[in-house]
Each structure stands twice: as structure tokens, then as C-alpha cells.
Design a protein around this motif. Structure first.
Motif, PDB file in Angstrom:
ATOM      1  N   LEU A 161      35.255  55.787  -6.732  1.00 50.67           N
ATOM      2  CA  LEU A 161      34.419  55.761  -7.929  1.00 50.67           C
ATOM      3  C   LEU A 161      35.253  56.006  -9.183  1.00 50.67           C
ATOM      4  CD1 LEU A 161      31.740  55.882  -9.501  1.00 50.67           C
ATOM      5  CD2 LEU A 161      31.544  58.285  -8.797  1.00 50.67           C
ATOM      6  N   LYS A 162      36.081  57.032  -9.158  1.00 45.97           N
ATOM      7  CA  LYS A 162      36.916  57.366 -10.307  1.00 45.97           C
ATOM      8  C   LYS A 162      37.864  56.214 -10.647  1.00 45.97           C
ATOM      9  CE  LYS A 162      39.807  61.177 -12.029  1.00 45.97           C
ATOM     10  NZ  LYS A 162      41.035  60.450 -12.364  1.00 45.97           N
ATOM     11  N   LEU A 163      38.432  55.613  -9.611  1.00 47.20           N
ATOM     12  CA  LEU A 163      39.343  54.493  -9.823  1.00 47.20           C
ATOM     13  C   LEU A 163      38.617  53.299 -10.429  1.00 47.20           C
ATOM     14  CD1 LEU A 163      42.175  53.259  -9.434  1.00 47.20           C
ATOM     15  CD2 LEU A 163      41.434  52.554  -7.138  1.00 47.20           C
ATOM     16  N   SER A 164      37.415  53.006  -9.940  1.00 40.79           N
ATOM     17  CA  SER A 164      36.666  51.858 -10.456  1.00 40.79           C
ATOM     18  C   SER A 164      36.288  52.059 -11.917  1.00 40.79           C
ATOM     19  CB  SER A 164      35.412  51.614  -9.606  1.00 40.79           C
ATOM     20  OG  SER A 164      34.460  52.648  -9.776  1.00 40.79           O
ATOM     21  N   VAL A 165      35.971  53.292 -12.305  1.00 44.15           N
ATOM     22  CA  VAL A 165      35.653  53.583 -13.706  1.00 44.15           C
ATOM     23  C   VAL A 165      36.895  53.423 -14.578  1.00 44.15           C
ATOM     24  CG1 VAL A 165      34.924  55.389 -15.313  1.00 44.15           C
ATOM     25  CG2 VAL A 165      33.704  55.089 -13.145  1.00 44.15           C
ATOM     26  N   GLU A 166      38.023  53.928 -14.101  1.00 47.44           N
ATOM     27  CA  GLU A 166      39.267  53.843 -14.861  1.00 47.44           C
ATOM     28  C   GLU A 166      39.719  52.396 -15.040  1.00 47.44           C
ATOM     29  OE1 GLU A 166      41.846  56.306 -12.568  1.00 47.44           O
ATOM     30  OE2 GLU A 166      41.132  58.180 -13.481  1.00 47.44           O
ATOM     31  N   LYS A 167      39.390  51.535 -14.083  1.00 47.94           N
ATOM     32  CA  LYS A 167      39.769  50.123 -14.149  1.00 47.94           C
ATOM     33  C   LYS A 167      38.709  49.252 -14.833  1.00 47.94           C
ATOM     34  CE  LYS A 167      43.641  50.604 -11.798  1.00 47.94           C
ATOM     35  NZ  LYS A 167      44.966  50.377 -12.428  1.00 47.94           N
ATOM     36  N   ASP A 168      37.700  49.901 -15.418  1.00 50.67           N
ATOM     37  CA  ASP A 168      36.614  49.187 -16.102  1.00 50.67           C
ATOM     38  C   ASP A 168      35.841  48.259 -15.175  1.00 50.67           C
ATOM     39  OD1 ASP A 168      37.131  50.387 -18.573  1.00 50.67           O
ATOM     40  OD2 ASP A 168      38.607  48.858 -19.104  1.00 50.67           O
ATOM     41  N   LEU A 169      35.735  48.640 -13.912  1.00 50.26           N
ATOM     42  CA  LEU A 169      34.971  47.860 -12.947  1.00 50.26           C
ATOM     43  C   LEU A 169      33.624  48.507 -12.631  1.00 50.26           C
ATOM     44  CD1 LEU A 169      37.874  46.946 -10.500  1.00 50.26           C
ATOM     45  CD2 LEU A 169      36.592  45.340 -11.948  1.00 50.26           C
ATOM     46  N   ASN A 170      33.333  49.606 -13.333  1.00 49.71           N
ATOM     47  CA  ASN A 170      32.083  50.327 -13.077  1.00 49.71           C
ATOM     48  C   ASN A 170      31.656  51.025 -14.367  1.00 49.71           C
ATOM     49  OD1 ASN A 170      29.938  51.268 -11.608  1.00 49.71           O
ATOM     50  ND2 ASN A 170      31.159  52.246 -10.030  1.00 49.71           N
ATOM     51  N   VAL A 171      31.481  50.247 -15.422  1.00 50.15           N
ATOM     52  CA  VAL A 171      31.260  50.818 -16.752  1.00 50.15           C
ATOM     53  C   VAL A 171      29.877  51.442 -16.905  1.00 50.15           C
ATOM     54  CG1 VAL A 171      32.876  49.219 -17.826  1.00 50.15           C
ATOM     55  CG2 VAL A 171      30.443  48.615 -17.712  1.00 50.15           C
ATOM     56  N   TYR A 176      29.636  60.507 -13.916  1.00 51.11           N
ATOM     57  CA  TYR A 176      29.978  60.434 -12.493  1.00 51.11           C
ATOM     58  C   TYR A 176      30.607  61.715 -11.965  1.00 51.11           C
ATOM     59  CZ  TYR A 176      34.848  59.453 -13.838  1.00 51.11           C
ATOM     60  OH  TYR A 176      36.119  59.528 -14.341  1.00 51.11           O
ATOM     61  N   ASP A 177      30.948  62.643 -12.843  1.00 50.17           N
ATOM     62  CA  ASP A 177      31.480  63.937 -12.424  1.00 50.17           C
ATOM     63  C   ASP A 177      30.413  64.674 -11.614  1.00 50.17           C
ATOM     64  OD1 ASP A 177      32.496  66.461 -12.103  1.00 50.17           O
ATOM     65  OD2 ASP A 177      33.093  66.705 -14.194  1.00 50.17           O
ATOM     66  N   PRO A 178      30.699  65.054 -10.369  1.00 45.47           N
ATOM     67  CA  PRO A 178      29.694  65.749  -9.551  1.00 45.47           C
ATOM     68  C   PRO A 178      29.184  67.036 -10.182  1.00 45.47           C
ATOM     69  CG  PRO A 178      31.531  65.020  -8.185  1.00 45.47           C
ATOM     70  CD  PRO A 178      31.938  64.795  -9.613  1.00 45.47           C
ATOM     71  N   ASP A 179      29.995  67.693 -11.012  1.00 48.22           N
ATOM     72  CA  ASP A 179      29.557  68.945 -11.632  1.00 48.22           C
ATOM     73  C   ASP A 179      28.328  68.729 -12.507  1.00 48.22           C
ATOM     74  OD1 ASP A 179      31.520  70.423 -10.428  1.00 48.22           O
ATOM     75  OD2 ASP A 179      32.918  70.325 -12.114  1.00 48.22           O
ATOM     76  N   ALA A 180      28.277  67.611 -13.226  1.00 51.24           N
ATOM     77  CA  ALA A 180      27.126  67.323 -14.081  1.00 51.24           C
ATOM     78  C   ALA A 180      25.860  67.157 -13.238  1.00 51.24           C
ATOM     79  CB  ALA A 180      27.385  66.071 -14.911  1.00 51.24           C
ATOM     80  N   TYR A 181      25.995  66.471 -12.120  1.00 53.79           N
ATOM     81  CA  TYR A 181      24.861  66.280 -11.220  1.00 53.79           C
ATOM     82  C   TYR A 181      24.397  67.612 -10.635  1.00 53.79           C
ATOM     83  CZ  TYR A 181      22.489  64.994  -6.848  1.00 53.79           C
ATOM     84  OH  TYR A 181      21.596  64.887  -5.804  1.00 53.79           O
ATOM     85  N   MET A 182      25.341  68.436 -10.211  1.00 56.50           N
ATOM     86  CA  MET A 182      24.995  69.724  -9.600  1.00 56.50           C
ATOM     87  C   MET A 182      24.333  70.654 -10.618  1.00 56.50           C
ATOM     88  SD  MET A 182      28.411  70.126  -7.227  1.00 56.50           S
ATOM     89  CE  MET A 182      27.943  71.684  -6.482  1.00 56.50           C
ATOM     90  N   LYS A 183      24.806  70.635 -11.836  1.00 59.72           N
ATOM     91  CA  LYS A 183      24.194  71.461 -12.879  1.00 59.72           C
ATOM     92  C   LYS A 183      22.765  71.007 -13.152  1.00 59.72           C
ATOM     93  CE  LYS A 183      28.489  72.724 -15.229  1.00 59.72           C
ATOM     94  NZ  LYS A 183      29.350  72.508 -16.439  1.00 59.72           N
ATOM     95  N   SER A 184      22.541  69.699 -13.121  1.00 59.41           N
ATOM     96  CA  SER A 184      21.202  69.174 -13.319  1.00 59.41           C
ATOM     97  C   SER A 184      20.274  69.589 -12.184  1.00 59.41           C
ATOM     98  CB  SER A 184      21.244  67.648 -13.440  1.00 59.41           C
ATOM     99  OG  SER A 184      19.973  67.128 -13.759  1.00 59.41           O
ATOM    100  N   LEU A 185      20.775  69.577 -10.961  1.00 55.66           N
ATOM    101  CA  LEU A 185      19.983  70.027  -9.817  1.00 55.66           C
ATOM    102  C   LEU A 185      19.557  71.483  -9.990  1.00 55.66           C
ATOM    103  CD1 LEU A 185      21.976  68.520  -6.795  1.00 55.66           C
ATOM    104  CD2 LEU A 185      19.779  67.734  -7.683  1.00 55.66           C
TER     105      LEU A 185
END
Length: 213
Positions: A161-171, A176-185
Motif C-alpha cells: 500500500l505504501k509503495l503504491s501511494v508513493e508511486k502515484d498508483l493509489n492516489v 492510509y496510516d493505520p494509526d489514523a484508523y485506530m484512533k478513529s475506532l
């Protein structure tokens, strides 16, 4: 090249038809199958459980979840997906389970789940949360439909996932940082929120656990 990257990104979030859509579907099957299988296993699904997968894609996770459900008990599996193409593919793959009444597929989005309060015993999703337009609202909806004592798991291939974002293949992969998701939970009310780094053969992956008291 940029137009190809944009097409890949678009199909990663919302798979559809066409050559790029076909390519992305192959990637989803190849890279997500073990994550789907592990998510279903880690949930500890019981034969009588009502299980929901959000963003089920080609239907691999639904298939694994159904293996734990007793065909003669009250257990059922539900799938929510915003791509009509993925619903078509999953329907073809799992038509017998749909015909038996054990599986129900629905077109929709996580921010507006079409299920009653406390209606699901287990919930899982794979490589999914970072596509939600509103992370907090999605988590609130999942909390609403999960029954007290229920559990939720997400698995993801963070390295890819991180690689695809860095390569602009998943804009379209927001937060996508799991910490943001966990904090939201946690903000939503989920308890026992934790991330574990697990292995499946030669593959390692993070799994995020959450419960509703």
C-alpha cells in the motif's frame, strides 16, 4: 503515463470493466487472498454468527467466512460493496450460497450501512478503510451495526500500500496510516483496539483488532 496511473488508482478504489480494470482485479485476487483468509480465520467465526464484510471485492473473504457458517444454523454472511462489477463477480463465484439464503450482497457504502443496529456479530474488511470518504463516519456506522460482544478485524498489505501511494498508483488512498484508523475506532467507542504483526507462510502483514463491549 500519468493517465495510466490515474486509471489504476481509480480502479483500485472502485474496480470496474476494461483492460485496466481487469489488471487491477488480477492484482486484487493475487495480493488479497491470504489477507482475506486470515481475516476470516482471526475473527473466530462461530456457526451461528452473522458476519459482514465491507468492500468484499471478488468475494474471496466471503467464501472463507461461509466455510465457518453452519448451513442449518441461523448464521449468515453479508457483503457490502460499492462496485457493481465486484458484485457481479462475487455473485458468479458464490451463487449457490446466495441461492441458499446464506449470503446476501448489497450495493452501498460504509458511511451509510443498510443494516439494523447491533445486527452483526463479526465484521471484517481488507485493504479498505483508506478509501472511505469519511473515516470517522465509517467507523461510527460499523460500531452501530456490530452487536455488543462482537469483534471486528481488518488486515492489510501495508508495505505494498505504501509503495503504491508513493508511486502515484493509489492516489485515492486517504489516511492510509493505520494509526489514523485506530484512533478513529477508539474515538467511536471500540475497545481493545490493537495492531498485531502476523505471518502467513512467507508473508507478513498487520492485523487490526477491535471489539464492542
Amino acid at each position: 503515463m500519468q493517465s495510466f496511473k490515474e486509471a489504476v488508482s481509480r480502479h483500485c478504489r472502485h474496480p470496474s470493466t476494461g483492460p485496466v480494470g481487469w489488471l487491477v482485479k488480477q492484482i486484487l485476487v493475487r495480493n488479497n487472498e491470504y489477507l482475506e483468509k486470515e481475516a476470516a480465520r482471526l475473527l473466530g467465526i462461530q456457526p451461528h454468527d452473522r458476519v459482514l464484510e465491507v468492500g468484499f471485492g471478488p468475494g474471496l473473504g466471503l467464501q472463507y467466512a461461509l466455510e465457518h457458517i453452519d448451513r442449518y444454523d441461523r448464521g449468515n454472511v453479508y457483503g457490502l460493496e460499492m462496485s457493481t462489477e465486484m458484485i457481479r463477480i462475487a455473485t458468479k463465484r458464490l451463487h449457490q450460497h446466495i441461492a441458499s439464503g446464506k449470503l446476501q450482497l448489497t450495493l452501498g457504502i460504509v458511511m451509510n450501512l443498510p443494516y439494523p443496529d447491533n445486527s452483526m456479530d463479526r465484521i471484517f474488511h481488507v485493504n479498505c478503510y483508506y478509501f472511505w470518504d469519511d473515516l470517522d463516519k465509517g467507523c461510527k456506522e460499523l460500531y452501530r451495526v456490530l452487536s455488543p460482544g462482537g469483534a471486528m478485524i481488518t488486515t492489510l498489505n501495508y508495505k505494498l500500500l505504501k509503495l503504491s501511494v508513493e508511486k502515484d498508483l493509489n492516489v485515492y488512498a486517504h489516511n492510509y496510516d493505520p494509526d489514523a484508523y485506530m484512533k478513529s475506532l477508539e474515538k467511536t467507542g471500540f475497545t481493545g483496539v490493537r495492531m498485531e504483526h502476523l505471518k502467513d507462510g512467507d508473508k507478513d502483514f498487520p492485523a487490526i483488532f477491535a471489539c464492542k463491549e
